[in-house]
Design a protein around this motif. Sequence first.
Motif, PDB file in Angstrom:
ATOM      1  N   LEU A  59      11.323  19.119  53.691  1.00  0.00           N
ATOM      2  CA  LEU A  59      12.582  19.724  54.201  1.00  0.00           C
ATOM      3  C   LEU A  59      12.407  19.488  55.756  1.00  0.00           C
TER       4      LEU A  59
ATOM      5  N   GLU B 153      12.735  16.725  46.674  1.00  0.00           N
ATOM      6  CA  GLU B 153      13.367  17.945  46.373  1.00  0.00           C
ATOM      7  C   GLU B 153      14.968  18.329  45.453  1.00  0.00           C
TER       8      GLU B 153
ATOM      9  N   LYS C  48      18.056  21.390  44.299  1.00  0.00           N
ATOM     10  CA  LYS C  48      18.852  22.070  45.232  1.00  0.00           C
ATOM     11  C   LYS C  48      17.800  23.564  45.457  1.00  0.00           C
TER      12      LYS C  48
ATOM     13  N   ALA D  10      16.147  24.096  48.468  1.00  0.00           N
ATOM     14  CA  ALA D  10      16.751  23.419  49.796  1.00  0.00           C
ATOM     15  C   ALA D  10      17.615  24.998  49.802  1.00  0.00           C
ATOM     16  N   ASP D  11      17.559  25.920  49.005  1.00  0.00           N
ATOM     17  CA  ASP D  11      18.705  27.491  49.272  1.00  0.00           C
ATOM     18  C   ASP D  11      17.134  28.177  49.928  1.00  0.00           C
TER      19      ASP D  11
ATOM     20  N   THR E 243      24.226  18.143  57.071  1.00  0.00           N
ATOM     21  CA  THR E 243      23.395  17.635  56.360  1.00  0.00           C
ATOM     22  C   THR E 243      24.022  15.819  55.724  1.00  0.00           C
TER      23      THR E 243
ATOM     24  N   LYS F 283      23.200  14.512  50.221  1.00  0.00           N
ATOM     25  CA  LYS F 283      22.834  15.578  48.524  1.00  0.00           C
ATOM     26  C   LYS F 283      22.952  17.037  49.240  1.00  0.00           C
ATOM     27  N   PHE F 284      22.518  17.600  50.032  1.00  0.00           N
ATOM     28  CA  PHE F 284      23.026  19.012  50.152  1.00  0.00           C
ATOM     29  C   PHE F 284      23.620  19.699  50.770  1.00  0.00           C
ATOM     30  N   LYS F 285      24.930  20.868  50.619  1.00  0.00           N
ATOM     31  CA  LYS F 285      25.394  21.517  50.644  1.00  0.00           C
ATOM     32  C   LYS F 285      25.949  22.649  49.628  1.00  0.00           C
TER      33      LYS F 285
ATOM     34  N   THR G  43      28.717  24.242  56.197  1.00  0.00           N
ATOM     35  CA  THR G  43      27.895  23.122  55.801  1.00  0.00           C
ATOM     36  C   THR G  43      28.898  21.575  55.936  1.00  0.00           C
TER      37      THR G  43
ATOM     38  N   SER H 130      28.641  18.831  55.531  1.00  0.00           N
ATOM     39  CA  SER H 130      27.768  17.376  54.680  1.00  0.00           C
ATOM     40  C   SER H 130      28.374  15.917  55.020  1.00  0.00           C
TER      41      SER H 130
END
Length: 300
Positions: free
Chosen positions: A162, A194, A196, A199-200, A215, A218-220, A227, A229
């Motif tokens: 990441l 990767e 969640k 990422a968190d 981002t 995939k990430f939110k 965010t 996204s």
Amino acid sequence: LKIQAHEFFTEVKTESEAREFVWEMKFGKEGYKCSRCESKEYWSLECRPEIRECQGCGHQERLRKGTCFENSKKGLLVWMRALYFVMQDKRGISALQLQRMLGLRSYQTAWSMLLRIRRSIGMRDERYQLSGVVEFDGAYFLNDREKLKDRHYSGNKKDAVLIAVEQKKWIDEKGREKSKAGFAKIYITQRTKETKQDADKFVTQSIKPRSKIVTDGKFKNFESMTTDSKVISGDSNAVKEHLPWVHKFISNSKRWMLGTHHGRIDPKYLKYYLAEYTFRFNRRHDPNSLFSRALAACCE
């Protein structure tokens, strides 16, 4: 204490000069201070020049303790020259090149010195947190190593990483607003994909609350973050508009690994190679300070 890279070989030519330079770097602007009684008076031991003994309480401060040079049999002049060669070129240096430039008999010695340096500068960057508008994405590294047919690699495991890069704005001489990259941070997931949770954890550790994360789809929904996204997979125009700097970081770091190290990187040491690249990336606007900043990190 700072020294410009081009001044190194004129300022530090002997083991004694290297030792004094590291003493100054270790204690900073205030100079020697006993870690026990805080006295500033000390005895220098002629027979043991890497030790200073407090005149107040007799406590001995060891020069290498807590530094990346600790327990090393190599002289500090060799260490400082190694650090100079690593930092004097934006492409870095391989262990084989370092072995040749320092005249070391063992490749393993050069490789171990590089690993220690990378660990130290990586720890320095771990302290910082990103803020403001931050681009965030994931990437795979070393996933083509099975094609290299090299004895150092086996299997086709992918290494998920990441990456977060600050997005900064500035106004040029014609009054136009432009974007540039700020500080960058990396997180090795130690997984083939990767999650969640990864990422968190990375966002919580590395990005200040109330920042805005840009981002892809995939990430939110990060806590304490706004965010932005957008699904951009496969759309090069969307990447350039939405995530220009994080993708430039990814592509350039991969080229660096292939160019300087020919892709010969063991996955378990990927974190340290990327730490070196990130350290240099974060200080790219002041390349003359790279050596002194890296030395400061190694002396902590």
